[in-house]
Design a protein around this motif. Structure first.
Motif, PDB file in Angstrom:
ATOM      1  N   ASN A 124      43.167  45.131  37.521  1.00  0.00           N
ATOM      2  CA  ASN A 124      43.021  44.470  38.818  1.00  0.00           C
ATOM      3  C   ASN A 124      42.735  42.986  38.608  1.00  0.00           C
ATOM      4  OD1 ASN A 124      43.357  46.938  40.052  1.00  0.00           O
ATOM      5  ND2 ASN A 124      41.166  47.331  40.230  1.00  0.00           N
TER       6      ASN A 124
ATOM      7  N   ASN B  42      34.416  49.151  38.040  1.00  0.00           N
ATOM      8  CA  ASN B  42      35.309  48.628  39.073  1.00  0.00           C
ATOM      9  C   ASN B  42      34.565  47.865  40.159  1.00  0.00           C
ATOM     10  OD1 ASN B  42      34.071  50.822  40.253  1.00  0.00           O
ATOM     11  ND2 ASN B  42      35.933  51.703  41.108  1.00  0.00           N
TER      12      ASN B  42
ATOM     13  N   ALA C 281      33.813  42.135  38.431  1.00  0.00           N
ATOM     14  CA  ALA C 281      35.022  41.387  38.079  1.00  0.00           C
ATOM     15  C   ALA C 281      34.654  40.243  37.137  1.00  0.00           C
ATOM     16  CB  ALA C 281      35.717  40.829  39.321  1.00  0.00           C
TER      17      ALA C 281
ATOM     18  N   ILE D 170      35.803  36.561  47.820  1.00  0.00           N
ATOM     19  CA  ILE D 170      36.365  37.511  46.862  1.00  0.00           C
ATOM     20  C   ILE D 170      36.031  38.963  47.190  1.00  0.00           C
ATOM     21  CG2 ILE D 170      34.444  37.393  45.214  1.00  0.00           C
ATOM     22  CD1 ILE D 170      36.621  37.513  42.988  1.00  0.00           C
ATOM     23  N   GLN D 171      34.878  39.248  47.769  1.00  0.00           N
ATOM     24  CA  GLN D 171      34.572  40.637  48.112  1.00  0.00           C
ATOM     25  C   GLN D 171      35.591  41.199  49.092  1.00  0.00           C
ATOM     26  OE1 GLN D 171      30.241  40.267  49.144  1.00  0.00           O
ATOM     27  NE2 GLN D 171      30.086  42.127  47.953  1.00  0.00           N
TER      28      GLN D 171
ATOM     29  N   ASP E  41      38.656  39.986  49.711  1.00  0.00           N
ATOM     30  CA  ASP E  41      39.974  40.008  49.074  1.00  0.00           C
ATOM     31  C   ASP E  41      40.124  41.227  48.170  1.00  0.00           C
ATOM     32  OD1 ASP E  41      40.766  37.640  50.284  1.00  0.00           O
ATOM     33  OD2 ASP E  41      40.137  36.386  48.594  1.00  0.00           O
ATOM     34  N   TRP E  42      39.081  41.497  47.386  1.00  0.00           N
ATOM     35  CA  TRP E  42      39.135  42.618  46.438  1.00  0.00           C
ATOM     36  C   TRP E  42      39.244  43.952  47.177  1.00  0.00           C
ATOM     37  CZ3 TRP E  42      39.351  40.717  41.532  1.00  0.00           C
ATOM     38  CH2 TRP E  42      39.357  41.644  40.483  1.00  0.00           C
TER      39      TRP E  42
ATOM     40  N   ARG F  48      42.750  44.327  48.658  1.00  0.00           N
ATOM     41  CA  ARG F  48      43.836  44.468  47.687  1.00  0.00           C
ATOM     42  C   ARG F  48      43.720  45.734  46.852  1.00  0.00           C
ATOM     43  NH1 ARG F  48      46.343  39.250  44.752  1.00  0.00           N
ATOM     44  NH2 ARG F  48      46.274  38.700  46.964  1.00  0.00           N
TER      45      ARG F  48
ATOM     46  N   LEU G 101      33.258  44.654  45.457  1.00  0.00           N
ATOM     47  CA  LEU G 101      32.643  44.046  44.275  1.00  0.00           C
ATOM     48  C   LEU G 101      31.169  43.804  44.540  1.00  0.00           C
ATOM     49  CD1 LEU G 101      35.156  41.279  43.112  1.00  0.00           C
ATOM     50  CD2 LEU G 101      34.695  43.461  42.004  1.00  0.00           C
TER      51      LEU G 101
END
Length: 221
Positions: free
Chosen positions: A37, A81, A84, A112-113, A115-116, A119, A124
């Motif tokens: 990822n 997981n 990151a 980013i949390q 987005d992750w 996706r 995260l």
């Protein structure tokens, strides 16, 4: 240059070749292929590319990180997981402006949390990065409230696992994405309960309050 228009966003597939070419040309370690990822980000202002960042799967093993988190070996691999690795970060030539790196990292932290989750389907809790003290001092990470957890033993990841021989060690910096990240990751039982995502804030908003976390983590013994 004014950074009032600074934006950080995932690289569009049509821009990935340019991202990799620039990373190969300007990062001292060169470009890095996508490892499991991965999300590549580009920081822009006034239609110019200013900085490149890569976040990918974390190290399978890192004693400094694992001891800092406090998780057991039994739980570690089930929870990797939720971590990151900031595997690459460069400011492009001619754009080494004051506070640009800090702002780029801050924008990434805010988004980013979400987005992750969008996706890859899970959240995260923690970011990690490795800094080679032979080249850098980790100044930007320290100024961005990343925590120095220790140092690696000098082994590096390969396609088959890890190298047989150690080289120079690197500093290990950690950044919790929510206040109780360490406590949650080290719990005996961790239950993830996703809640609806809030509307994304404009990239131009500069208030100091963090974005609403797009998940709820429940803990029980």
């Amino acid at each position: 240059m004014s950074y009032s228009s600074l934006q950080v966003a995932p690289v569009h597939p049509s821009q990935e070749r340019n991202f990799q070419d620039l990373m190969q040309a300007h990062h001292y370690l060169g470009a890095l292929p996508k490892i499991e990822n991965t999300i590549w980000y580009v920081a822009t202002a006034e239609d110019q590319w200013l900085a490149l960042l890569s976040f990918s799967a974390p190290a399978l093993k890192c004693s400094a990180r694992d001891e800092w988190i406090g998780w057991s070996y039994r739980h570690q691999y089930d929870r990797l997981n939720l971590v990151a690795n900031n595997s690459r970060f460069i400011i492009l030539p001619e754009h080494h402006h004051k506070n640009l790196a800090l702002q780029a990292l801050s924008h990434c932290k805010r988004r980013i949390q979400q987005d992750w989750l969008e996706r890859f389907g899970y959240p995260l809790l923690l970011l990690e990065t490795f800094v080679g003290p032979d080249h850098f001092h980790g100044t930007i990470y320290r100024a961005s409230n990343w925590i120095l957890a220790g140092a690696t033993k000098g082994y590096w990841r390969t396609r088959g696992g890890y190298s047989e021989q150690a080289q120079s060690s690197k500093w290990v910096f950690m950044l919790p994405l929510q206040r109780n990240a360490r406590a949650l990751l080290s719990r005996l039982i961790l239950v993830l309960c996703l809640i609806p995502l809030p509307d994304r804030k404009s990239e131009n908003e500069t208030d100091s309050q963090p974005d609403v976390i797009s998940l709820r983590l429940l803990q029980r013994d």
